[in-house]
Design an enzyme around this catalytic site. Structure first.
Site, PDB file in Angstrom:
ATOM      1  N   HIS A 117      12.802  15.725  31.013  1.00 24.74           N
ATOM      2  CA  HIS A 117      12.782  15.795  32.470  1.00 24.74           C
ATOM      3  C   HIS A 117      11.360  15.453  32.899  1.00 24.74           C
ATOM      4  O   HIS A 117      10.434  16.215  32.666  1.00 24.74           O
ATOM      5  CB  HIS A 117      13.170  17.208  32.905  1.00 24.74           C
ATOM      6  CG  HIS A 117      13.027  17.468  34.380  1.00 24.74           C
ATOM      7  ND1 HIS A 117      14.034  18.020  35.132  1.00 24.74           N
ATOM      8  CD2 HIS A 117      12.001  17.258  35.244  1.00 24.74           C
ATOM      9  CE1 HIS A 117      13.627  18.141  36.384  1.00 24.74           C
ATOM     10  NE2 HIS A 117      12.398  17.688  36.476  1.00 24.74           N
ATOM     11  N   ARG A 160       5.860  29.833  34.113  1.00 23.80           N
ATOM     12  CA  ARG A 160       6.504  30.627  35.166  1.00 23.80           C
ATOM     13  C   ARG A 160       6.799  32.009  34.598  1.00 23.80           C
ATOM     14  O   ARG A 160       7.720  32.173  33.794  1.00 23.80           O
ATOM     15  CB  ARG A 160       7.807  29.989  35.604  1.00 23.80           C
ATOM     16  CG  ARG A 160       7.630  28.659  36.283  1.00 23.80           C
ATOM     17  CD  ARG A 160       8.920  28.296  36.985  1.00 23.80           C
ATOM     18  NE  ARG A 160       8.887  26.926  37.464  1.00 23.80           N
ATOM     19  CZ  ARG A 160       9.868  26.394  38.188  1.00 23.80           C
ATOM     20  NH1 ARG A 160      10.945  27.115  38.487  1.00 23.80           N
ATOM     21  NH2 ARG A 160       9.786  25.151  38.592  1.00 23.80           N
ATOM     22  N   ARG A 219      10.946  18.666  49.177  1.00 24.13           N
ATOM     23  CA  ARG A 219      10.128  19.830  49.538  1.00 24.13           C
ATOM     24  C   ARG A 219       8.975  19.931  48.550  1.00 24.13           C
ATOM     25  O   ARG A 219       8.886  19.165  47.603  1.00 24.13           O
ATOM     26  CB  ARG A 219      10.979  21.094  49.422  1.00 24.13           C
ATOM     27  CG  ARG A 219      11.599  21.190  48.017  1.00 24.13           C
ATOM     28  CD  ARG A 219      12.239  22.514  47.722  1.00 24.13           C
ATOM     29  NE  ARG A 219      13.109  22.443  46.560  1.00 24.13           N
ATOM     30  CZ  ARG A 219      12.723  22.527  45.307  1.00 24.13           C
ATOM     31  NH1 ARG A 219      11.431  22.653  45.026  1.00 24.13           N
ATOM     32  NH2 ARG A 219      13.583  22.465  44.306  1.00 24.13           N
ATOM     33  N   GLY A 276      17.963  24.341  41.368  1.00 24.17           N
ATOM     34  CA  GLY A 276      17.578  25.516  40.589  1.00 24.17           C
ATOM     35  C   GLY A 276      18.614  25.965  39.586  1.00 24.17           C
ATOM     36  O   GLY A 276      18.637  27.115  39.183  1.00 24.17           O
ATOM     37  N   LYS A 301      23.163  14.975  46.947  1.00 23.12           N
ATOM     38  CA  LYS A 301      22.923  14.224  45.714  1.00 23.12           C
ATOM     39  C   LYS A 301      23.720  12.932  45.651  1.00 23.12           C
ATOM     40  O   LYS A 301      23.294  11.975  45.011  1.00 23.12           O
ATOM     41  CB  LYS A 301      23.229  15.112  44.519  1.00 23.12           C
ATOM     42  CG  LYS A 301      22.153  16.172  44.399  1.00 23.12           C
ATOM     43  CD  LYS A 301      22.403  17.155  43.313  1.00 23.12           C
ATOM     44  CE  LYS A 301      21.388  18.280  43.451  1.00 23.12           C
ATOM     45  NZ  LYS A 301      21.614  19.343  42.512  1.00 23.12           N
ATOM     46  N   GLU A 344      17.448  13.321  40.715  1.00 26.24           N
ATOM     47  CA  GLU A 344      17.578  13.742  42.107  1.00 26.24           C
ATOM     48  C   GLU A 344      16.211  13.762  42.760  1.00 26.24           C
ATOM     49  O   GLU A 344      15.187  13.629  42.088  1.00 26.24           O
ATOM     50  CB  GLU A 344      18.211  15.137  42.192  1.00 26.24           C
ATOM     51  CG  GLU A 344      17.396  16.223  41.514  1.00 26.24           C
ATOM     52  CD  GLU A 344      18.072  17.582  41.580  1.00 26.24           C
ATOM     53  OE1 GLU A 344      19.247  17.681  41.180  1.00 26.24           O
ATOM     54  OE2 GLU A 344      17.427  18.537  42.032  1.00 26.24           O
ATOM     55  N   GLU A 387      28.502  14.022  36.230  1.00 28.59           N
ATOM     56  CA  GLU A 387      27.855  12.864  35.608  1.00 28.59           C
ATOM     57  C   GLU A 387      27.738  13.066  34.104  1.00 28.59           C
ATOM     58  O   GLU A 387      27.863  14.172  33.598  1.00 28.59           O
ATOM     59  CB  GLU A 387      26.498  12.578  36.250  1.00 28.59           C
ATOM     60  CG  GLU A 387      25.467  13.652  36.068  1.00 28.59           C
ATOM     61  CD  GLU A 387      24.178  13.343  36.851  1.00 28.59           C
ATOM     62  OE1 GLU A 387      23.130  13.821  36.424  1.00 28.59           O
ATOM     63  OE2 GLU A 387      24.235  12.641  37.885  1.00 28.59           O
TER      64      GLU A 387
END
Lengths: 512, 171
Positions: free
Chosen positions: A208, A338, A292, A164, A116, A288, A200
């Site tokens: 987000h 989810r 993937r 995660g 990061k 970030e 930070e």
């Protein structure tokens, strides 16, 4: 085109990759732990090889064994899925050295963007705005204290190697910084094998928003629009949607363009996601890059009509992108829930056990990406996510209506799941109006699991239990299965045998 | 047949009458009657239930203590069911049982104990962190359900525990 792909993962994402391979006529190799012998990815792949015992460290994280199996099976590529080895540069490197294609970015890009701290440097160079904080990892809690005083509380401590939500802590008061630093470091060591953390400023009332990008080996890169992923609990996303209610075409274009610029700057190839924080004034900051495939990629697939995993495999085969930027149109709306084996009404504690029976929803506008089957065992070793339920509609309202319907149809018997909570979430005012931020799920009372909604029909439940007892007694003591469920032991409902049994049962009921 | 059923906050007395033709009628204490068709879909724990033609789905599981764990239309209820005779015995047994005032803090899930924050004799506040249990790679803090003194600690750091294990006792 690739000939045979080893899928170095498990669960729904292993199935997702296997399916994409099958669509392209590529042979598939599954790997599995001892706990996953019965899993669908083992059963759906063309070949399957045992990796080792259940703990990930001894199975899905064993680079040496995975490469050995790739060689033995003659696989020419490895798809890492998400999680596990997907963001380990040394894995991509080991594949490169072994002459096996890694379906993902080159090791150098993972290293640059996965770390990061160096990712921030790349982002800055590409002209992407950054959140105030450290560019390098911090050595001690004293240093954390000093920096936090400088940038102002609240602050966020994050694992350098993280993801995660693991190894991540929010600190609001100076006196909590030491314990938070220690906890984040400890969790980072346990989850990623590396304890480095950075710090930070925590921006509040932000969304987000992430941009999906695709880049090929020929210098082409495009963005596939955004995903809104603000509904998070303990920094784990719970619900995602595409597009976002707050982006207009102009902002989408600006965010997409800097995402593509950052990817090109990093020498990025294949599918990737750049995560941003977006303020209510439409200011966005680089958070970030995930180097993937993302869990929530299906919502983008539904609104763009692009099969991202198929594209990944094409890119890895050396083909140029199938689309140009001007081909990308966002059409309709998609939402993903989810579904986890967690009890929303008991602080989301994991619900471990056997899924005795699962009845999947279907019908127009419904997609289910799941690896659960009757008899599936939810164990401590892996992530509690058991399914991704995705709905699509011409607009947000239709996608929401269809999600309500799909959840109503979706039955997971034997364990507790987060399904009931989604009904509340989807009906809540913050969700419907778009007035939700990255912290809302944890702080907005309207989004707290409401115990009054946990059991909407108590009288009917009492009646059902009495009927179950009466049924058990009248059918000659054939008691319903106890907590240790003998799953898969019952025959399918169709067919002569079952009909005969039902008749017999009816006969015996008459005697009672 | 008369049954008594109860959840945490509701109780119901219900008379189930099955006729010679196999038709089941439910009779509530107030005299109200309903027709029930409790129909096994598959096995002996998955039913389609029609109550006065209103459609429900029921999945039945038995808990460790014989209680019914009912999944009704996707929502989960724990129900205790007693026959008339069991009900009479149970109400006799309940009288005379004293509350010791101790609270067992149990493991809500299997996991690894990574931190034990208290020892016997410690006085804890309600909500105070007692220990940390790691499961599925997430740390879960267990906090004191009420204020009190730690009577015993039954686990140590690094130990793996089963679900429902009594980890410590607060008195």
């Amino acid at each position: 085109m690739l000939k045979k792909v080893l899928v170095a993962n498990r669960g729904e994402i292993a199935l997702r990759v296997i399916r994409a391979c099958q669509d392209l006529g590529i042979a598939t190799v599954a790997v599995y732990s001892e706990a996953d012998r019965h899993s669908l990815h083992v059963r759906y792949a063309d070949e399957a090889y045992l990796l080792g015992p259940a703990p990930s460290k001894e199975s899905y994280l064993r680079i040496d064994k995975i490469l050995e199996i790739a060689r033995k099976s003659g696989a020419d590529a490895i798809h890492p899925g998400y999680g596990f080895l997907s963001e380990r540069a040394e894995f991509a490197e080991a594949c490169e050295e072994a002459g096996i294609v890694f379906v993902g970015p080159p090791a150098s890009a993972i290293r640059k963007m996965g770390d990061k701290v160096s990712a921030k440097q790349v982002a800055r160079a590409a002209g992407v705005p950054l959140v105030p904080g450290t560019d390098s990892e911090i050595a001690s809690s004293a240093e954390a204290q000093r920096i936090s005083d400088e940038i102002g509380y609240p602050v966020l401590i994050k694992a350098v190697a993280g993801g995660g939500g693991k190894g991540m802590r929010v600190v609001r008061n100076p006196e909590d910084i030491e314990s938070a630093f220690d906890a984040a470091t400890r969790e980072a060591i346990n989850s990623f094998g590396y304890g480095g953390v950075y710090i930070e400023k925590l921006l509040e009332h932000v969304k987000h928003i992430e941009i999906q990008i695709l880049a090929d080996n020929h210098g082409n890169a495009i963005y596939l629009g955004e995903r809104e992923c603000s509904m998070q609990r303990r920094n784990q996303k719970m619900l995602e949607e595409a597009p976002s209610m707050v982006l207009d075409d102009e902002l989408r274009h600006r965010m997409g363009s800097v995402a593509v610029a950052a990817a090109l700057k990093a020498g990025y190839v294949n599918a990737g996601t750049i995560e941003f924080l977006l303020t209510s004034e439409h200011k966005f900051y680089f958070m970030e890059m995930n180097t993937r495939l993302q869990v929530e990629h299906p919502v983008t697939e539904l609104v763009t009509g692009i099969d991202i995993v198929t594209e990944q495999l094409r890119i890895a085969s050396g083909l140029p992108l199938s689309y140009r930027q001007e081909d990308i149109n966002i059409r309709g709306w998609a939402i993903e829930c989810r579904v986890t084996a967690e009890d929303p009404y008991n602080n989301f504690l994991p619900s471990i056990g056997v899924v005795a029976r699962v009845v999947a929803p279907n019908g127009i506008g419904v997609r289910l990406d799941s690896a659960v089957f009757d008899g599936y065992e939810i164990s401590l070793f892996y992530d509690p996510m058991i399914a991704k339920l995705i709905t699509y509609g011409k607009d947000r309202a239709e996608a929401i209506t269809r999600m309500h319907r799909a959840i109503h149809e979706f039955r997971i018997y034997g364990v507790r799941s987060s399904l009931p909570f989604f009904q509340q979430l989807l009906s809540s005012e913050p969700f419907l109006t778009g007035d939700f931020y990255t912290t809302s799920l944890e702080t907005n009372p309207a989004l707290k699991p409401d115990p009054d909604l946990a059991q909407p029909q108590p009288d009917m439940a009492l009646i059902a239990a009495v009927l179950a007892e009466h049924f058990a007694q009248s059918s000659g003591g054939a008691k319903p299965a106890s907590s240790t469920v003998t799953s898969g032991a019952t025959e399918p409902s169709s067919g002569f045998g079952e009909e005969w049994k039902r008749t017999a049962r009816r006969e015996s009921l008459r005697k009672g | 047949m008369i049954y008594y059923a109860k959840t945490a906050n509701k109780e119901l007395k219900l008379d189930v009458i099955t006729s010679v033709e196999g038709k089941t009628t439910l009779k509530l204490p107030d005299g109200q009657e309903m027709v029930a068709d409790f129909n096994p879909v598959l096995g002996n724990n998955f039913f389609s239930l029609l109550i006065d033609n209103q459609s429900h789905e029921v999945y039945v599981k038995r808990g460790e203590n014989g209680e019914y764990i009912i999944n009704l239309n996707g929502y989960i209820y724990t129900v205790e069911v007693e026959s008339e005779r069991q009900h009479r015995f149970a109400s006799l047994a309940h009288a005379g049982r004293a509350d010791t005032g101790e609270v067992n803090v149990k493991a809500p899930m299997p996991g690894l104990v990574t931190i034990v924050g208290v020892q016997p004799g410690d006085v804890v506040e309600q909500g105070q962190r007692l220990l940390v249990l790691e499961a599925m790679k997430m740390e879960n803090e267990l906090r004191a359900p009420r204020a009190g003194k730690i009577k015993s600690v039954n686990i140590q750091k690094g130990q793996t525990v089963e679900q429902n294990k009594v980890l410590l006792v607060i008195e």
